[in-house]
Design an enzyme around this catalytic site. Structure first.
Site, short mmCIF file in Angstrom:
data_model
loop_
_atom_site.label_atom_id
_atom_site.label_comp_id
_atom_site.label_asym_id
_atom_site.label_seq_id
_atom_site.Cartn_x
_atom_site.Cartn_y
_atom_site.Cartn_z
N ASN A 252 0.87 -1.18 0.00
CA ASN A 252 0.00 0.00 0.00
C ASN A 252 0.90 1.23 0.00
O ASN A 252 1.50 1.56 1.02
CB ASN A 252 -0.89 -0.04 1.25
N LYS B 191 3.56 0.80 2.90
CA LYS B 191 3.17 -0.16 3.95
C LYS B 191 3.13 -1.53 3.31
O LYS B 191 2.65 -1.66 2.17
CB LYS B 191 1.78 0.16 4.50
N ARG C 132 -2.78 -2.21 -3.21
CA ARG C 132 -3.97 -1.38 -3.04
C ARG C 132 -3.87 -0.25 -4.07
O ARG C 132 -2.88 0.50 -4.08
CB ARG C 132 -3.99 -0.78 -1.64
N HIS D 157 -13.06 2.91 -0.03
CA HIS D 157 -13.07 1.91 1.05
C HIS D 157 -13.74 0.61 0.61
O HIS D 157 -14.20 -0.18 1.44
CB HIS D 157 -13.85 2.40 2.29
N ARG E 184 -11.96 15.98 6.97
CA ARG E 184 -12.81 16.31 5.80
C ARG E 184 -14.20 16.71 6.26
O ARG E 184 -14.74 16.12 7.20
CB ARG E 184 -12.92 15.12 4.85
N GLU F 3 -8.21 -4.99 5.51
CA GLU F 3 -8.08 -4.73 4.08
C GLU F 3 -6.90 -5.50 3.48
O GLU F 3 -6.96 -5.96 2.35
CB GLU F 3 -7.94 -3.23 3.83
#
Ligand code: ADP
Length: 398
Positions: A7, A14, A92, A181, A242, A385
């Site tokens: 990722n 990661k 990802r 997501h 956000r 994930e």
């Protein structure tokens, strides 16, 4: 067989090395500060033991991947005999546009499509591409698989994904709701179905991924039919930094009245709003809850606004599903904060979500937290994930 889940952010990488099909995590870690000409921070764990190798400079993702592979294949911390033990890389990838409705093995044509989607996710897709290229270079024989955040939501019907803008904006610029997501929403849906001993195609759920970034999804017969994030991850519920849904006219007001540039407003809405902007305290839910417990009025109001907004989305999604088998909470806040879950359920009295106080307060594995009288069962299912990416990668190469 081992799969490396990758990722990549613009300055970070990661990774998780997973044995498949056993699904054991062999090693995981992060390289930070890539490309910043300072010593990168490389932390990793093998079989749960932490390591912090000597700092080194990672000029780009290719160097970062090299450091990771070296660490996993040499010296006292080696967990692989050779890099060739890595059977595949699962990446990802944030944006797959309308092209990708599922995970794919990456070839030149797929790379070009991911590149085309950079216009839709300029902060994320270029970093994801850098990670893919780095892995291709490090181990040219291993396949690379792209797992898209947007793919799960490609089953949304047009009535859910269109915005009522001039139609040519969709035709020319592909402006529509994409949702994000997806890997997490899919994982908790499938985990719930497995726990119910049913195929995913038999379950209708509302999944609530509540972390720094948050989104909710209406899942009909295992497929996403609506989701709260939109063209970008800015739309939807209030998040750490956000703003979520606002009247778009606020943007023009700030431009014409306060002379703010588009760039400034973009940064404000994405990075300086949400819990952080409204409270002036923190983007971290724990800090906001602590301030609220100490009587900070703005923190208390922020929690009410946050939970109320989420409750409204749950109610809307329950209304559009013919039957809702469960409301599922996941991610940092959804998994860990019993107070947040209780507040959300309390803000939707018409839904009759009744929590069992003990079950809600308990921690750990996937569990039902609603009381027997709840009109809809409520669950907490920890997301994973990386595991979902490893599973989808394995499926494509097995
Ligand atoms: P990301 O979107 O970055 O993956 P996470 O899913 O890790 O984020 O969620 C991070 C959020 O979870 C933060 O707001 C953090 O405060 C919140 N969180 C983690 N643990 C708790 C807890 N015990 N109580 C309340 N909030 C928590």
């Amino acid at each position: 067989m081992y799969i490396m889940v990758v990722n990549c952010g613009s300055s970070s990488l990661k990774f998780q090395l997973m044995a498949v099909p056993g699904e054991e995590v062999i090693a995981k870690g992060t390289v930070d500060r890539i490309g910043q000409n300072v010593a990168a921070q490389f932390l990793y764990a093998t079989h749960g033991r932490q390591h912090a190798p000597a700092p080194m400079v990672a000029h780009d993702h290719t160097e970062a991947v090299k450091y990771v592979i070296e660490a996993l294949t040499s010296g006292a911390t080696a967990v692989l005999r050779a890099k060739e033990d890595i059977a595949a890389f699962g990446h990802r990838v944030v944006h797959g546009g309308e092209q990708f409705t599922a995970s794919v093995i990456i070839d030149e044509a797929v790379l070009r499509c991911i590149e085309e989607c950079c216009a839709l996710a300029p902060l994320h897709n270029p970093a994801n591409l850098a990670g893919i290229r780095a892995c291709q270079q490090a181990l040219p024989t291993a396949p690379n698989i792209a797992v898209f955040d947007t793919a799960f939501h490609q089953t949304m019907p047009p009535q859910a994904y269109h915005y009522a803008l001039p139609y040519e904006y969709y035709q020319r610029d592909r402006i529509r709701r994409y949702g994000f997501h997806g890997t997490s929403h899919r994982y908790v849906t499938e985990t719930y179905a497995a726990l119910m001993q049913q195929p995913a195609s038999a379950v209708n759920v509302v999944t609530c991924h509540l972390g720094n970034g948050s989104s909710l999804t209406a899942v009909l017969q295992g497929h996403s039919v609506d989701t709260s994030m939109g063209f970008t991850p800015l739309q939807g519920v209030i998040m750490g930094t956000r703003c979520g849904d606002i009247d778009p006219a606020v943007v023009f007001h700030l431009m014409t009245n306060d002379g703010l540039t588009a760039e400034t407003i973009n940064a404000v809405l994405n990075k300086k709003s949400g819990l952080l902007g409204f409270t002036g305290i923190s983007s971290d839910m724990r800090d906001v809850q602590t301030a609220a417990a100490q009587g900070n009025q703005r923190a208390l109001l922020a929690l009410d606004m946050w939970a109320y907004g989420i409750a409204k989305y749950i109610a809307a999604y329950v209304a559009i599903l013919p039957r809702t088998d469960a409301v599922i909470f996941t991610a940092g806040i959804g998994e860990n904060s019993s107070e947040a879950r209780a507040l959300i359920c309390a803000k939707a009295p018409g839904l009759g979500l009744a929590l069992d106080a003990d079950a809600n307060a308990s921690r750990g594995a996937a569990r039902k937290i609603s009381a027997p009288g709840s009109r809809i069962p409520v669950w907490v299912i920890p997301t994973n994930e990386e595991l979902e990416i490893a599973r989808e990668t394995y499926e494509l190469i097995a």
